[in-house]
Design an enzyme around this catalytic site. Structure first.
Site, PDB file in Angstrom:
ATOM      1  CD  GLU A 164      -3.817  -1.840   7.700  1.00 45.71           C
ATOM      2  OE1 GLU A 164      -2.576  -1.925   7.649  1.00 45.71           O
ATOM      3  OE2 GLU A 164      -4.450  -0.990   7.046  1.00 45.71           O
ATOM      4  CE1 TYR A 176      -3.569  -2.466   0.046  1.00 42.38           C
ATOM      5  CE2 TYR A 176      -4.548  -1.077   1.718  1.00 42.38           C
ATOM      6  CZ  TYR A 176      -4.656  -2.112   0.817  1.00 42.38           C
ATOM      7  OH  TYR A 176      -5.846  -2.778   0.697  1.00 42.38           O
ATOM      8  CB  SER A 226       4.421  -5.638   7.615  1.00 46.56           C
ATOM      9  OG  SER A 226       4.271  -4.397   8.250  1.00 46.56           O
TER      10      SER A 226
END
Length: 404
Positions: A247, A131, A164
């Site tokens: 999320e 993202y 991540s």
């Protein structure tokens, strides 16, 4: 909300306790900063056992590899409570399982669900989230990574940051611009990309934990099959918001907070000063009880949100506060533990893989890691603006002219 347990729910509670008594010794350790490495054989075997008995992927349909139960807020809460009370792992909780799987269940194609959900919930396929970019973090719609369609494949060029798990992930769900002539929110697509594809470079970014949990990722003419687009061209912003909804629940997860509260209570009972446990001190007990009240509020708030989702209702402001509240509260729980440990946890060695499994030093890893999560997934300052403007209808923050 009626919180009384029915006979069916009491039977599930008994089943969870029986499972923990029989198999709890097989659980991998819980806590310690997470997100740093692939699940090992012990974690994978535990995940398979949880799915088999209906304590993980419970509401994922059987045809996709899940347990196949109907979604039930009370069932999820009972399982979480029993596992947290026993200090037992709830299984793999990564971005693929908690974010991508529910996204595919909501908006993916049948082929995508059949291909990706089973391996993901079993922990065999690990996902990264593509993202944020250097100039598109809080303003995610300003992303510049491009993808053009050519001979049945998207050709991706660009860069992501703060990614991540990218250093060990198998796949990435990626936001990129496929319609450059359309308004920025309408020109984005959501692709499922293999991290083994030629043209991908991953550069780890070490954090203050001493580990590289985040990464920069560069794409140079990376090819993605055209059928690995979710929903359709230009629909990426819509899909991204489905994922972001999950999320926020992941980053503000009340089950994580409850487990940490139980660990913290045990720590204060075990840590002694001048022969007395810290829990016997009114000062330490008061600090713990204040946090306990907030954790319980987060727990029941999450149950309300899950109930609304099961009924197909929009949660609005209630959903917006989850990430902000949960991430800051998780850090404050770890901060109290760090205060209680004092110098006892300073032996933390970021180069020792076993260090984060130690009961004391794991708290230091949590404290450092969670400080970053207050920024990650939408910084707290930005989250407060969103809550104020979109949730409470307050005036928008004034913009300075000329960049001054």
């Amino acid at each position: 909300m009626d919180l009384g347990l029915s006979e069916r729910h009491r039977a599930l509670q008994a089943a969870a306790r029986d499972f923990i008594a029989r198999f709890g010794h097989l659980s991998p350790p819980v806590g310690g900063g997470g997100g740093r490495k692939r699940p090992d054989r012990k974690a994978l075997d535990w995940q398979a056992l949880l799915i088999e008995h209906g304590f993980a992927a419970r509401a994922v349909p059987r045809r996709y590899g899940g347990y196949g139960a109907e979604p039930d807020v009370f069932e999820a809460a009972i399982i979480t409570e029993e596992f947290n009370r026993a200090g037992i792992s709830l299984g793999i909780q990564g971005q693929g399982i908690r974010m991508l799987v529910p996204t595919l269940l909501e908006v993916g194609t049948e082929a995508q669900r059949e291909r990706w959900i089973g391996p993901t919930i079993r922990g065999e396929v690990i996902w990264a989230q593509g993202y944020s970019e250097p100039e598109a973090g809080s303003d995610l719609a300003a992303l510049r990574t491009q993808a053009r369609l050519e001979d049945g494949q998207f050709i991706v060029n660009g860069q992501k940051i703060w990614t991540s798990s990218a250093h060990f992930a198998d796949m990435m769900f990626l936001l990129c611009r496929t319609e450059p002539d359309r308004p920025k929110h309408l020109g984005i697509s959501y692709l499922l990309l293999s991290m083994d594809s030629p043209g991908i470079e991953v550069r780890p970014l070490p954090t203050m934990t001493g580990h590289a949990t985040f990464n920069e990722v560069f794409f140079t003419d990376v090819r993605v099959p055209a059928d690995q687009i979710v929903l359709g061209r230009g629909e990426g912003w819509r899909v991204a918001n489905v994922t972001l909804k999950h999320e926020r629940m992941l980053l503000g997860d009340a089950s994580k907070l409850m487990h940490r509260l139980h660990r913290l209570q045990a720590l204060l009972a075990e840590t002694r000063v001048e022969g007395r446990p810290l829990l016997a001190s009114p000062v330490w007990r008061d600090r713990l009880m204040r946090l306990q009240g907030e954790v319980l509020a987060a727990k029941y708030h999450q149950m309300r949100l899950l109930g609304e989702a099961a009924r197909g209702e929009e949660s609005g402001l209630g959903l917006l506060v989850v990430k902000y509240y949960g991430s800051t509260l998780a850090w404050r729980l770890a901060a109290l533990a760090v205060d209680a440990l004092g110098e006892a946890g300073l032996v933390y060695d970021p180069h020792d893989d076993l260090a984060e499994d130690d009961a004391a030093t794991a708290w230091y890893a949590d404290w450092m890691y969670d400080l970053g999560l207050i920024i990650g997934g939408g910084s707290s300052n930005i989250q407060k603006n969103i809550i104020a403007e979109r949730g409470l209808g307050m005036p928008r923050e004034p913009k300075l002219q000329g960049g001054a």
